[in-house]
Design a protein around this motif. Structure first.
Motif, mmCIF file in Angstrom:
data_model
loop_
_atom_site.group_PDB
_atom_site.id
_atom_site.type_symbol
_atom_site.label_atom_id
_atom_site.label_comp_id
_atom_site.label_asym_id
_atom_site.label_seq_id
_atom_site.Cartn_x
_atom_site.Cartn_y
_atom_site.Cartn_z
ATOM 1 N N ILE A 107 25.967 33.925 -16.815
ATOM 2 C CA ILE A 107 26.645 34.976 -16.074
ATOM 3 C C ILE A 107 26.420 36.299 -16.814
ATOM 4 O O ILE A 107 26.589 36.375 -18.033
ATOM 5 C CB ILE A 107 28.158 34.693 -15.973
ATOM 6 C CG1 ILE A 107 28.402 33.369 -15.246
ATOM 7 C CG2 ILE A 107 28.876 35.836 -15.274
ATOM 8 C CD1 ILE A 107 29.850 32.914 -15.296
ATOM 9 N N TYR A 109 27.682 40.068 -17.305
ATOM 10 C CA TYR A 109 28.819 40.964 -17.091
ATOM 11 C C TYR A 109 28.353 42.403 -17.294
ATOM 12 O O TYR A 109 27.438 42.664 -18.066
ATOM 13 C CB TYR A 109 29.947 40.643 -18.081
ATOM 14 C CG TYR A 109 30.556 39.284 -17.860
ATOM 15 C CD1 TYR A 109 31.479 39.063 -16.850
ATOM 16 C CD2 TYR A 109 30.208 38.213 -18.674
ATOM 17 C CE1 TYR A 109 32.039 37.816 -16.650
ATOM 18 C CE2 TYR A 109 30.761 36.956 -18.481
ATOM 19 C CZ TYR A 109 31.676 36.771 -17.475
ATOM 20 O OH TYR A 109 32.228 35.534 -17.276
ATOM 21 N N ARG A 110 29.029 43.320 -16.607
ATOM 22 C CA ARG A 110 28.678 44.738 -16.722
ATOM 23 C C ARG A 110 29.714 45.458 -17.577
ATOM 24 O O ARG A 110 30.901 45.191 -17.479
ATOM 25 C CB ARG A 110 28.637 45.387 -15.345
ATOM 26 C CG ARG A 110 27.623 44.746 -14.444
ATOM 27 C CD ARG A 110 27.516 45.498 -13.167
ATOM 28 N NE ARG A 110 26.097 45.842 -13.137
ATOM 29 C CZ ARG A 110 25.600 46.887 -12.564
ATOM 30 N NH1 ARG A 110 26.358 47.717 -11.923
ATOM 31 N NH2 ARG A 110 24.317 47.128 -12.592
ATOM 32 N N ASP A 129 38.455 45.732 -22.217
ATOM 33 C CA ASP A 129 37.656 44.833 -21.379
ATOM 34 C C ASP A 129 38.127 43.394 -21.576
ATOM 35 O O ASP A 129 38.098 42.877 -22.690
ATOM 36 C CB ASP A 129 36.173 44.956 -21.737
ATOM 37 C CG ASP A 129 35.289 44.282 -20.721
ATOM 38 O OD1 ASP A 129 35.445 43.066 -20.509
ATOM 39 O OD2 ASP A 129 34.451 44.972 -20.128
ATOM 40 N N VAL A 131 36.789 40.575 -20.660
ATOM 41 C CA VAL A 131 35.746 39.562 -20.835
ATOM 42 C C VAL A 131 35.263 39.488 -22.278
ATOM 43 O O VAL A 131 34.985 38.412 -22.789
ATOM 44 C CB VAL A 131 34.559 39.855 -19.888
ATOM 45 C CG1 VAL A 131 33.415 38.892 -20.133
ATOM 46 C CG2 VAL A 131 35.010 39.794 -18.441
#
Length: 143
Positions: A107, A109-110, A129, A131
Motif C-alpha cells: 500500500i 500512502y501519500r 499523520d 499512518v
C-alpha cells in the motif's frame, strides 16, 4: 502368486481413490477465497517474518486455516515474501495471497510537504499523520 494380484489391485484402487480425494481437496483449497471482510483487510508483513508466521496470524484472525495444503502450495510456488503492508481484497485466493506477498506491491500512502514549511511545521505534520510510526520524540533546538 495368483492370490496376490487381487490384493495388489485393491490396494492400487484404494491408493488411487485416496490420491484423487487429496487432489480434489487441494484444488478446492486453491480456488476458494480467503475468509475476508467485504472491504478486505490490511496485512502487515514485518521484517524477518516467515510465511508460516504470517499464515499463523491470519489463522488467529480466522481468515484461513494453517494446514498441509498451505505447505504444499508454498512448496509448489516457492515464493519469498516481502516486507510491507498489503491490501487483501475480498476474493483473494491462497495462490493470489502468495503472489501478492511475493510481488511487493504494498500500500502506498501519500504525505505532502508544503514548500516554505519550517522544520517545526514539517515535524508537526509528520507527528499528526496517523499512518506514520513516530520515533522522533524531541525537537528541542530545531528552529
Amino acid at each position: 502368486m495368483k492370490r496376490l494380484w487381487p490384493v495388489v489391485l485393491v490396494l492400487l484402487l484404494i491408493t488411487a481413490a485416496l490420491a484423487t480425494g487429496v487432489w480434489q481437496q487441494y484444488r478446492l483449497f486453491t480456488n476458494t477465497p480467503l475468509e475476508l471482510d467485504p472491504q478486505g483487510m490490511v496485512l502487515t508483513v514485518h521484517a524477518g517474518d516467515s510465511l508460516s508466521a504470517v499464515l499463523a496470524r491470519l489463522e488467529k484472525q480466522e481468515v484461513t486455516r494453517l494446514d498441509w495444503r498451505w505447505r504444499v502450495l508454498n512448496r509448489l510456488h516457492g515464493v519469498t515474501i516481502k516486507t510491507g503492508e498489503y491490501l487483501l481484497p475480498r476474493g483473494t485466493t491462497p495462490p493470489g495471497l502468495l503472489d501478492l506477498l511475493a510481488s511487493g506491491k504494498v500500500i502506498a500512502y501519500r504525505f505532502t510537504i508544503i514548500e516554505g514549511w519550517s522544520v517545526k511545521q514539517l515535524y508537526a505534520a509528520l507527528a499528526a499523520d496517523p499512518v506514520l510510526k513516530h520515533t522522533l520524540t524531541d525537537i528541542a533546538g530545531i528552529e
